[in-house]
Design an enzyme around this catalytic site. Structure first.
Site, PDB file in Angstrom:
ATOM      1  N   LYS A 176       0.850  -1.192   0.000  1.00  0.00           N
ATOM      2  CA  LYS A 176       0.000   0.000   0.000  1.00  0.00           C
ATOM      3  C   LYS A 176       0.885   1.240   0.000  1.00  0.00           C
ATOM      4  O   LYS A 176       1.445   1.611   1.023  1.00  0.00           O
ATOM      5  CB  LYS A 176      -0.924   0.055   1.222  1.00  0.00           C
ATOM      6  N   GLU A 251       9.849   1.554  10.400  1.00  0.00           N
ATOM      7  CA  GLU A 251      10.841   2.596  10.108  1.00  0.00           C
ATOM      8  C   GLU A 251      10.143   3.925  10.320  1.00  0.00           C
ATOM      9  O   GLU A 251       9.349   4.352   9.485  1.00  0.00           O
ATOM     10  CB  GLU A 251      11.311   2.493   8.642  1.00  0.00           C
ATOM     11  N   CYS A 285      13.552  11.388   6.296  1.00  0.00           N
ATOM     12  CA  CYS A 285      13.541  10.909   7.687  1.00  0.00           C
ATOM     13  C   CYS A 285      14.908  11.104   8.345  1.00  0.00           C
ATOM     14  O   CYS A 285      14.992  11.337   9.546  1.00  0.00           O
ATOM     15  CB  CYS A 285      13.139   9.454   7.732  1.00  0.00           C
ATOM     16  N   GLU A 386      10.047  16.405  14.858  1.00  0.00           N
ATOM     17  CA  GLU A 386      10.411  16.356  13.448  1.00  0.00           C
ATOM     18  C   GLU A 386       9.698  17.495  12.708  1.00  0.00           C
ATOM     19  O   GLU A 386       8.487  17.648  12.851  1.00  0.00           O
ATOM     20  CB  GLU A 386       9.908  14.999  12.907  1.00  0.00           C
TER      21      GLU A 386
HETATM   22  P1  NAD Z   1       2.327   8.654   7.623  1.00  0.00           P
HETATM   23  O1  NAD Z   1       2.592   7.890   8.849  1.00  0.00           O
HETATM   24  O2  NAD Z   1       1.300   9.723   7.652  1.00  0.00           O
HETATM   25  O3  NAD Z   1       1.884   7.684   6.435  1.00  0.00           O
HETATM   26  C1  NAD Z   1       2.679   6.611   6.018  1.00  0.00           C
HETATM   27  C2  NAD Z   1       1.803   5.538   5.417  1.00  0.00           C
HETATM   28  O4  NAD Z   1       0.952   5.019   6.433  1.00  0.00           O
HETATM   29  C3  NAD Z   1       0.891   6.026   4.296  1.00  0.00           C
HETATM   30  O5  NAD Z   1       0.818   5.055   3.296  1.00  0.00           O
HETATM   31  C4  NAD Z   1      -0.451   6.174   5.011  1.00  0.00           C
HETATM   32  O6  NAD Z   1      -1.560   6.047   4.151  1.00  0.00           O
HETATM   33  C5  NAD Z   1      -0.386   5.005   5.978  1.00  0.00           C
HETATM   34  N1  NAD Z   1      -1.295   5.113   7.125  1.00  0.00           N
HETATM   35  C6  NAD Z   1      -1.819   6.224   7.690  1.00  0.00           C
HETATM   36  N2  NAD Z   1      -2.627   5.892   8.727  1.00  0.00           N
HETATM   37  C7  NAD Z   1      -2.603   4.542   8.836  1.00  0.00           C
HETATM   38  C8  NAD Z   1      -3.208   3.606   9.716  1.00  0.00           C
HETATM   39  N3  NAD Z   1      -4.018   3.983  10.710  1.00  0.00           N
HETATM   40  N4  NAD Z   1      -2.932   2.295   9.557  1.00  0.00           N
HETATM   41  C9  NAD Z   1      -2.106   1.877   8.581  1.00  0.00           C
HETATM   42  N5  NAD Z   1      -1.505   2.727   7.692  1.00  0.00           N
HETATM   43  C10 NAD Z   1      -1.752   4.046   7.826  1.00  0.00           C
HETATM   44  O7  NAD Z   1       3.743   9.205   7.137  1.00  0.00           O
HETATM   45  P2  NAD Z   1       4.040  10.159   5.902  1.00  0.00           P
HETATM   46  O8  NAD Z   1       3.575  11.522   6.251  1.00  0.00           O
HETATM   47  O9  NAD Z   1       3.573   9.526   4.641  1.00  0.00           O
HETATM   48  O10 NAD Z   1       5.657  10.111   5.876  1.00  0.00           O
HETATM   49  C11 NAD Z   1       6.440  10.911   6.669  1.00  0.00           C
HETATM   50  C12 NAD Z   1       6.980  10.162   7.850  1.00  0.00           C
HETATM   51  O11 NAD Z   1       7.661   8.990   7.415  1.00  0.00           O
HETATM   52  C13 NAD Z   1       8.004  10.958   8.632  1.00  0.00           C
HETATM   53  O12 NAD Z   1       7.768  10.839  10.001  1.00  0.00           O
HETATM   54  C14 NAD Z   1       9.330  10.291   8.260  1.00  0.00           C
HETATM   55  O13 NAD Z   1      10.351  10.457   9.201  1.00  0.00           O
HETATM   56  C15 NAD Z   1       8.920   8.885   8.081  1.00  0.00           C
HETATM   57  N6  NAD Z   1       9.888   8.162   7.247  1.00  0.00           N
HETATM   58  C16 NAD Z   1      10.764   7.302   7.854  1.00  0.00           C
HETATM   59  C17 NAD Z   1      11.727   6.640   7.093  1.00  0.00           C
HETATM   60  C18 NAD Z   1      12.725   5.702   7.724  1.00  0.00           C
HETATM   61  O14 NAD Z   1      13.449   5.036   6.998  1.00  0.00           O
HETATM   62  N7  NAD Z   1      12.803   5.605   9.030  1.00  0.00           N
HETATM   63  C19 NAD Z   1      11.787   6.852   5.719  1.00  0.00           C
HETATM   64  C20 NAD Z   1      10.868   7.735   5.137  1.00  0.00           C
HETATM   65  C21 NAD Z   1       9.921   8.379   5.906  1.00  0.00           C
END
Ligand code: NAD
Length: 490
Positions: A176, A251, A285, A386
Site C-alpha cells: 500500500k 521505520e 527521515c 520532526e
Molecule cells: P504517515 O505515517 O502519515 O503515512 C505513512 C503511510 O501510512 C501512508 O501510506 C499512510 O496512508 C499510511 N497510514 C496512515 N494511517 C494509517 C493507519 N491507521 N494504519 C495503517 N496505515 C496508515 O507518514 P508520511 O507523512 O507519509 O511520511 C512521513 C513520515 O515517514 C516521517 O515521520 C518520516 O520520518 C517517516 N519516514 C521514515 C523513514 C525511515 O526510513 N525511518 C523513511 C521515510 C519516511
C-alpha cells in the site's frame, strides 16, 4: 501518461470495488496528474485473500531461490530500462527535482540487484548437535503474507526496500503506497508483472491509511507488517498488529543531530550540512535538521550557512537550475508553518527564511523558504519534534561530552553525524551516539549493503543489508535422530 493507473490484485489490473477514485496532484502547480482507484477494506481483503492463496499453495515459496533471484534481477533491469519515465513520474508526484529522482532510481535498481544476489545465499546452517547420532540444522523460510505500507517522501525507494527482500525470500505481499504518491509504485508493479512475478504473489492496493492500511495491519491473514512512516501511525499499526501477533518492522521518524567540531574541514562541513537537510525540501527521515556546533566556530558557521541558503533556487523540479522543489501538500506546508511559529514563540532566533517565497511563479506550488533557527535549546519542541520540512535548528556546545549528550537528548535514534579531523574523537563520539546509522565526515549516505533503521522510537527492525532480508524469514530448527531408541522413562 502511459500508466495503468489501477490496482493490481491476483494478477489483474482492477479499479476499486466501490468505483471510487482519488486525484493525484502535482505539488509544484496543483495540476491533477492522475486519477487512481481509491481502494478500501474490501479491495484490501481481496488482495490479502489472493496473497494468502499464493503463499499457501506453496508454488512461489518452493520456487528455487535462484529462480526467484533471477526474477528480482530482471525487475532491476526493467527499472534501469524505464529509469527516465520512472524518474519523471516520481518528480511529478513528489515535486522533487528530476535529478534527485534519477538518483533515487539508480538506488532502487541497486536494491533489487542486491537482494537478487542474496536470494540463494541464505541456505541455512548445520549446528554442532550435542546429541550423538543426530543432525541439527537451521533453515530460513518465508514469513508468509506481508503487508507493506510506505510514505510519500521517497515513494519508490521505500517500496523497493520492502518488495525486493520479500520477493527474494519467497513471501507473498500486499503493498500500500502513500495515497498521495502512488504513481511510481503502480509503474513498478507493471514491471514486476513483466519480469514474471506470478499472479497473487505481489498485490497492489491503493487508498487511505485509515481504510487500506488499517485493514492490512489488523487482518489475521497477514503475517508481517512492514511500515515506513510517522511515529503516530507506527503506534497505531503496532496496536492493530497485536491482534494476531504479527511480525512487525517499523521505520519511523528521526530528529537527526549533526555535530560540527571546530577542527572539521569548515567549507566541506558547511556544504554537507546543507545537503544533509535540504534535499527534497527537508522531507527526509534522516535529514540532519539538528545542527550542534562548537561554540568557537558557531557564528562563522551559521553566517556561512545563511549566505548559501539565501541563494537557493526554488522552482519546478523539471527545470535544470532548480535546487529545491515544493513541499508535498498544502496540509503538510501548514504543519511546517505551525512548527516555525512555535519556534518563534519558544524564543529561537530566525536567522533566515520562516515564510513562503514571494516569486509569482511559485505561488501555485506548496513552497516554503529554507529556514534556519539559532539560539535553540533542547527544551524547545522545535529541537525535539520532526519538522519534515526545510528547517534547521542550531545549538551550541563547548565540550565533546556535551555534544554527545545533546545529540542523544531525543526520543528518536535514526541517524546522526560528526564532523572533525580528530579521528579518535570522532570514534569516541559515534560509540556513544544512540542511533542506527552514524556518519563520520559525511551525512545522509546509505547503500543497499548497509542496514538502515532506528534505535529508540525511530523504529523496530532493519531494512537494507543482510538484516533487511532476514526480516522476511522465519528461522526453523530441524532435528533428526539418526538412531532412535526407546528412552524407557515411563
Ligand atoms: P504517515 O505515517 O502519515 O503515512 C505513512 C503511510 O501510512 C501512508 O501510506 C499512510 O496512508 C499510511 N497510514 C496512515 N494511517 C494509517 C493507519 N491507521 N494504519 C495503517 N496505515 C496508515 O507518514 P508520511 O507523512 O507519509 O511520511 C512521513 C513520515 O515517514 C516521517 O515521520 C518520516 O520520518 C517517516 N519516514 C521514515 C523513514 C525511515 O526510513 N525511518 C523513511 C521515510 C519516511
Amino acid at each position: 501518461m502511459n500508466l495503468k493507473q489501477q490496482q493490481y490484485i491476483n494478477g489483474k489490473w482492477v479499479d476499486a470495488l466501490s468505483g471510487n477514485t482519488r486525484e493525484i496532484i502535482n505539488p509544484f502547480n496543483q495540476e491533477v496528474i492522475a486519477a487512481v482507484p481509491e481502494g478500501d477494506e474490501s479491495d484490501t481483503r481481496a488482495a490479502i485473500a489472493a496473497a494468502r492463496e499464493a503463499f499457501d499453495n506453496g508454488e512461489w515459496s518452493s520456487t528455487p531461490a535462484t529462480e526467484r533471484g533471477a526474477i528480482v534481477r530482471e525487475i532491476a533491469e526493467l527499472i534501469e530500462r524505464d529509469k527516465e519515465e520512472l524518474a519523471r513520474l516520481e518528480s511529478l508526484d513528489t515535486g522533487k527535482t528530476v535529478e534527485e529522482s534519477r538518483g533515487d532510481m539508480d538506488d532502487i535498481s541497486g536494491v533489487f540487484r542486491y537482494y537478487a544476489e542474496l536470494a540463494d545465499k541464505n541456505g541455512g546452517e548445520l549446528i554442532d548437535s550435542p546429541v550423538p547420532n543426530s543432525i541439527s540444522r537451521v533453515v530460513h523460510e518465508p514469513v508468509g503474507v506481508c503487508g507493506q505500507i510506505t510514505p510519500w517522501n521517497y515513494p519508490l525507494l521505500q517500496a523497493s526496500w520492502k518488495l525486493a527482500p520479500a520477493l527474494a525470500t519467497g513471501n507473498t505481499l500486499i503493498m500500500k503506497p502513500s495515497e498521495t504518491t502512488p504513481l511510481t509504485t503502480i509503474k513498478v508493479f507493471e514491471l514486476m508483472e513483466e519480469a514474471g512475478v506470478p499472479a497473487g504473489v505481489a498485490n497492489l492496493v491503493l487508498g487511505a491509511g485509515s481504510t487500506v492500511g488499517a485493514e492490512l495491519s489488523s487482518n489475521v491473514d497477514v503475517d508481517l507488517i512492514s511500515f515506513t512512516g510517522g511515529i503516530v501511525t507506527g503506534k497505531k499499526i503496532m496496536q492493530a498488529a497485536s491482534a494476531n501477533v504479527k511480525k512487525l518492522a517499523l521505520e519511523l521518524g528521526g530528529k537527526n543531530p549533526n555535530i560540527i567540531f571546530a577542527d572539521a574541514d569548515f567549507d566541506t562541513a558547511v556544504d554537507q550540512a546543507l545537503n544533509g537537510v535540504f534535499f527534497h525540501a527537508g522531507q527526509i527521515c534522516s535529514a540532519g535538521t539538528r545542527l550542534i556546533v562548537e561554540e568557537s566556530i558557531h557564528d562563522e558557521f551559521v553566517n556561512a550557512l545563511v549566505e548559501r541558503v539565501k541563494k537557493f533556487k526554488l522552482g519546478n523540479g523539471f527545470d535544470e537550475d532548480t535546487q529545491m522543489g515544493p513541499l508535498i501538500s498544502a496540509e503538510h506546508r501548514a504543519k511546517v508553518e505551525e512548527y516555525v511559529e512555535t519556534g518563534i514563540k519558544e524564543g529561537a532566533t530566525l536567522a533566515v527564511g520562516g515564510s513562503r517565497p514571494e516569486e509569482p511563479e511559485l505561488q501555485n506550488g506548496f513552497f516554503y523558504l529554507p529556514t534556519i533557527f539559532t539560539n535553540c535549546t533542547t527544551d524547545m519542541s522545535i529541537v525535539q519534534d520532526e519538522a519534515f520540512g526545510p528547517v534547521i535548528t542550531v545549538e551550541k556546545f563547548h565540550t565533546e561530552d556535551e555534544a554527545v549528550k545533546l545529540a542523544n537528548d531525543s526520543i528518536y535514534g535514526l541517524a546522526g553525524g560528526v564532523w572533525t579531523n580528530d579521528i579518535p574523537k570522532a570514534e569516541r563520539c559515534v560509540k556513544n551516539m544512540r542511533m542506527g546509522t552514524v556518519w563520520i565526515n559525511d551525512f545522509n549516505l546509505y547503500f543497499p549493503h548497509a542496514p538502515w533503521g532506528g534505535f529508540k522510537q525511530s523504529g523496530i527492525g532493519r531494512e537494507l543489508g543482510k538484516p533487511g532480508i532476514e526480516e522476511y524469514t522465519e528461522t526453523k530448527h530441524i532435528f533428526q535422530n539418526l538412531k532412535p531408541e526407546p528412552v524407557n522413562w515411563f
